[in-house]
Design a protein around this motif. Structure first.
Motif, short mmCIF file in Angstrom:
data_model
loop_
_atom_site.label_atom_id
_atom_site.label_comp_id
_atom_site.label_asym_id
_atom_site.label_seq_id
_atom_site.Cartn_x
_atom_site.Cartn_y
_atom_site.Cartn_z
N THR A 318 13.62 10.93 -5.14
CA THR A 318 12.88 9.85 -4.48
C THR A 318 11.39 9.93 -4.82
OG1 THR A 318 14.47 9.80 -2.66
CG2 THR A 318 12.30 8.84 -2.25
N SER A 319 10.81 11.12 -4.67
CA SER A 319 9.40 11.30 -4.95
C SER A 319 9.07 10.99 -6.41
CB SER A 319 8.99 12.73 -4.60
OG SER A 319 7.63 12.95 -4.90
N ILE A 322 9.20 7.15 -7.09
CA ILE A 322 8.03 6.47 -6.55
C ILE A 322 6.81 6.73 -7.42
CG2 ILE A 322 6.40 6.48 -4.60
CD1 ILE A 322 8.81 6.94 -2.76
N ARG A 323 6.61 7.99 -7.80
CA ARG A 323 5.46 8.32 -8.64
C ARG A 323 5.52 7.61 -9.99
NH1 ARG A 323 0.60 9.14 -8.27
NH2 ARG A 323 0.96 10.69 -6.62
N TYR A 325 6.89 4.76 -10.76
CA TYR A 325 6.60 3.33 -10.62
C TYR A 325 5.11 3.11 -10.36
CZ TYR A 325 7.14 -1.53 -9.19
OH TYR A 325 7.04 -2.91 -9.11
N VAL A 336 2.72 12.00 -2.61
CA VAL A 336 4.01 11.60 -2.04
C VAL A 336 4.65 12.80 -1.36
CG1 VAL A 336 6.26 10.55 -2.48
CG2 VAL A 336 4.32 10.01 -3.97
N LEU A 368 3.28 8.20 2.03
CA LEU A 368 2.53 7.74 0.86
C LEU A 368 1.05 7.80 1.19
CD1 LEU A 368 4.66 4.56 0.00
CD2 LEU A 368 4.91 6.87 -0.94
N ARG A 377 2.80 -0.65 -0.48
CA ARG A 377 3.62 0.31 0.26
C ARG A 377 5.05 -0.22 0.44
NH1 ARG A 377 0.80 4.43 2.68
NH2 ARG A 377 -1.47 4.27 2.50
N LEU A 380 6.88 0.14 -2.89
CA LEU A 380 7.24 1.52 -3.20
C LEU A 380 8.42 1.99 -2.35
CD1 LEU A 380 3.72 3.18 -3.66
CD2 LEU A 380 5.40 2.62 -5.43
N ALA A 384 12.04 3.29 -3.75
CA ALA A 384 12.66 4.56 -3.36
C ALA A 384 14.18 4.46 -3.39
CB ALA A 384 12.19 4.96 -1.96
N CYS A 387 16.14 5.30 -6.70
CA CYS A 387 16.27 6.68 -7.15
C CYS A 387 17.72 6.93 -7.60
CB CYS A 387 15.88 7.62 -6.01
SG CYS A 387 16.66 9.22 -6.02
#
Length: 416
Positions: A318-319, A322-323, A325, A336, A368, A377, A380, A384, A387
């Motif tokens: 997940t982290s 997000i990073r 993207y 994150v 975040l 937000r 993002l 998630a 993932c």
């Protein structure tokens, strides 16, 4: 861990008994282990270190010096010099098998012998010593009261840790003439010095002198409250972990190409302690983790539980997603954090479940940080759910299980 009985000729032609611990996967390197004075190849520390290195892909040869354990010969006729010659013979035997040792490990007087032998073993790249004396003659303090009798009569039987041993005059004369300063200063290999500050057999000042005499690259790691024999399994496991992690920096442990269709390679899980649930987890040749269960469930709580590993995979994926993207968009995402919890809930929303059925539930709390706008937000948080591990858990995966061995037949196959 596969183990092969092994024997070779020692310095005087006696048959020396050895144990060759082999990796369960590809062999990437070989280590040679020297045990302590009057000990044997099967002490706790040797076994733990060998097993951990085997998990890393390193085969380990450990043997009984002449006149000890299962080896032939008379111990009373051995010397420090003959021990070094036995080490050279062991290395030569490995070379004959196409397994030239690149890592040398020595415990106590075996460590001192390794410091002397290292430059004579041309294939060696790294040396690790545990509780080693800077002055080999240090061991004679274990039988000070017998020195006069040994010098007068040529030998004497002494009690060493409850074991009667015959010590000869040649041993006393030879070990008294040994100095290791030059060997250590010109070692020419990476050196790891491990020692317990409370070691009552070989004082910590020995480690200080060895470290000072050595040139870089050199490292020093304390063994805290361990005894000289590193007899506590926890202390032995710690020493093994440190040696394995350190050695990986100096040995060429390049793994073979991963299997087709599995770019991440093989993750191997091996039982570490059959009395509980502790598992060694190797992802490739470098990444090592421990899996276990809490004490309340019969484990020793020395590693994450299987569900914690699963939660960690979901959180990490997940982290990362997000990073990735935010980086592509150039958004000001500072940090994150993903907290994941796992439990089981009644399956009210499952069309094919009975009221008593339960489903696994993973709850993610995503933090975040950074000057992100509300729309960023929101986006993002949507990302998630893309993932890959999230998708795997939601849509199920096919698990194929086969029994290894000659048959190699498919024993179970199901969708999870």
């Amino acid at each position: 861990m596969p183990t092969e009985k092994f024997s070779f000729s020692g310095h005087a032609g006696d048959r020396l008994a050895a144990r060759l611990d082999l990796p369960e996967g590809p062999q990437l390197a070989t280590a040679l282990f020297a045990h302590c004075f009057t000990c044997g190849k099967d002490i706790v520390a040797a076994g733990r270190i060998a097993r951990r290195l085997a998990q890393l892909g390193v085969a380990v040869l450990r043997f009984d010096f002449t006149g000890l354990g299962h080896s032939d010969g008379e111990f009373e006729n051995t010397t420090f010099t003959s021990n070094v010659a036995d080490l050279e013979a062991a290395a030569a035997a490995l070379v004959d098998r196409g397994m030239a040792p690149s890592l040398l490990i020595g415990h106590s007087l075996g460590g001192a012998a390794m410091l002397r032998a290292a430059r004579r073993i041309s294939s060696s790249r790294a040396v690790a010593v545990l509780g080693a004396p800077f002055d080999p003659a240090h061991v004679t303090h274990n039988f000070d009261n017998a020195l006069d009798r040994i010098n007068a009569e040529g030998w004497a039987e002494v009690d060493l840790g409850g074991t009667p041993m015959r010590i000869g005059r040649a041993f006393i004369e030879d070990i008294g003439a040994q100095t290791l300063s030059e060997d250590i200063a010109h070692l020419g290999r990476a050196l790891l010095v491990m020692h317990a500050p409370r070691d009552t057999i070989v004082g910590i000042d020995n480690a200080t002198n060895i470290f000072r005499a050595a040139r870089h690259p050199k490292s020093f790691v304390t063994l805290d409250d361990a005894d000289h024999l590193i007899s506590d399994p926890g202390d032995a496991e710690y020493a093994a972990e440190v040696i394995a992690a350190w050695a990986a920096r100096y040995l060429d442990l390049r793994p073979p190409a991963p299997p087709p269709g599995a770019p991440e390679g093989v993750t191997r899980v091996s039982e570490a302690d059959p009395r509980g649930f502790l598992q060694d987890v190797m992802a490739g040749p470098v990444h090592h983790l421990l899996a276990d269960e809490p004490r309340a469930y019969g484990g020793t709580n020395r590693g994450m539980s299987p569900y914690q590993f699963l939660a960690a995979g979901l959180g990490a994926c997940t982290s990362m997603t997000i990073r990735m993207y935010a980086r592509r968009k150039g958004w000001p995402l500072g940090h994150v954090r993903v907290d994941v919890t796992h439990d089981k809930v009644h399956a009210q929303d499952c069309a094919h479940c009975t009221p008593d059925d339960k489903l696994d539930r993973f709850v993610r709390l995503i933090t975040l940080e950074g000057p992100l706008g509300p729309d960023q937000r929101k986006r993002l948080m949507e990302i998630a759910d893309r993932c890959p591990v999230h998708r795997t858990l939601r849509h199920s995966a096919r698990i194929e299980t086969r029994l290894t061995g000659d048959a190699g037949q498919l024993t179970a196959q199901k969708d999870a």
